[in-house]
Write an enzyme that holds these catalytic residues in place. Sequence first.
Site, short mmCIF file in Angstrom:
data_model
loop_
_atom_site.label_atom_id
_atom_site.label_comp_id
_atom_site.label_asym_id
_atom_site.label_seq_id
_atom_site.Cartn_x
_atom_site.Cartn_y
_atom_site.Cartn_z
N ASP A 67 0.81 -1.22 0.00
CA ASP A 67 0.00 0.00 0.00
C ASP A 67 0.84 1.27 0.00
OD1 ASP A 67 0.96 -0.44 2.57
OD2 ASP A 67 -1.00 -0.87 3.43
N ASN A 135 -7.61 -3.04 14.15
CA ASN A 135 -8.99 -3.38 13.77
C ASN A 135 -9.04 -4.55 12.78
OD1 ASN A 135 -8.06 -2.23 11.42
ND2 ASN A 135 -9.59 -0.59 11.32
N HIS A 137 -7.20 -4.84 10.00
CA HIS A 137 -6.92 -4.58 8.59
C HIS A 137 -5.63 -5.25 8.15
CE1 HIS A 137 -4.88 -0.56 9.80
NE2 HIS A 137 -3.94 -1.25 9.21
N GLU A 142 -9.72 -2.09 5.13
CA GLU A 142 -10.39 -1.78 6.40
C GLU A 142 -11.61 -2.69 6.59
OE1 GLU A 142 -8.94 0.00 8.48
OE2 GLU A 142 -8.50 2.04 7.85
C1 GLP Z 1 -0.45 0.10 8.50
C2 GLP Z 1 -0.12 -0.72 7.26
C3 GLP Z 1 -0.40 -2.19 7.49
C4 GLP Z 1 0.22 -2.63 8.79
C5 GLP Z 1 -0.43 -1.86 9.92
C6 GLP Z 1 0.09 -2.27 11.28
O1 GLP Z 1 -1.77 0.44 8.59
N1 GLP Z 1 -0.84 -0.28 6.12
O2 GLP Z 1 0.13 -2.93 6.41
O3 GLP Z 1 0.04 -4.01 8.98
O4 GLP Z 1 -0.11 -0.50 9.72
O5 GLP Z 1 1.20 -1.50 11.61
P1 GLP Z 1 2.20 -1.76 12.76
O6 GLP Z 1 3.03 -2.91 12.31
O7 GLP Z 1 3.00 -0.50 12.85
O8 GLP Z 1 1.43 -2.05 13.98
#
Ligand code: GLP
Length: 241
Positions: A67, A135, A137, A142
């Site tokens: 993304d 959440n 995702h 989402e």
């Molecule tokens: C972002 C990314 C996700 C990732 C999520 C969790 O939203 N788009 O791909 O899994 O964060 O992030 P973290 O690893 O910092 O908790």
Amino acid sequence: MKIIKCKDALEVAKEAAELFEREIRKNPHLVLGLATGSSPIGIYDQWIADVRNKKISFQNVTTFNLDEYVGLDQNHPQSYYYFMQEHLFRHIDLPQDHIHIPYAQKNHLKKSCKSYSEALEQTPIDLQLLGIGANGHIGFNEPGTSFKQKTFIVNLTEQTRKDNQRFFTDLSEVPHQAITMGIAEILKAKKIVLVATGKNKADAVRKLLSEEVTTDFPASALHQHPDVTVFVDEDAMVLSS
Ligand code: GLP
């Protein structure tokens, strides 16, 4: 779904990094799906060390990132393009032209989604790395996203914007939209590895392990995939064991 319980985030990073390296040794032309956020950083650090020690090479690997935020310049320190260069790409021997990240500048969004989906059709992902949002995702899919969804422009939820605020100076700076690979494309990867560490992921891990499949919890789509390995640390398991 195979669950691998590790002591802490460091052990998760080492074990997951090693799984990827084994797959790259088996097939040096592997196509990887990569993630951003704090979860994969330990894995990337391990790969960097192992490239320096000549234990592994990414010379023939191709990568697709999940993304990108809409509207952030590639040189913006919080763009995922910049993140990947800083945390991985500029430290390893992966050729720059093997790298794919959605191009999310404002006038190109629809075209970018289409070309990203086409590229994924042409070059299917062998091994996908995922983190998980609080959440549920995956990528930026989402809650409520169809499991048939391909690459698209997503409106980020307030929870996701707040969760990611820690990387920005102020909530108002966190983009409201992103381009993300869709759940259908994530599920097309031949093999998937998800990593979750820390107490703030405990509720998401509990829901994932409950095996209920619902679009309200996007990561539950992974139960429909035949080859998923989840690496968790003790903190992320506190509500599950
Ligand atoms: C972002 C990314 C996700 C990732 C999520 C969790 O939203 N788009 O791909 O899994 O964060 O992030 P973290 O690893 O910092 O908790």
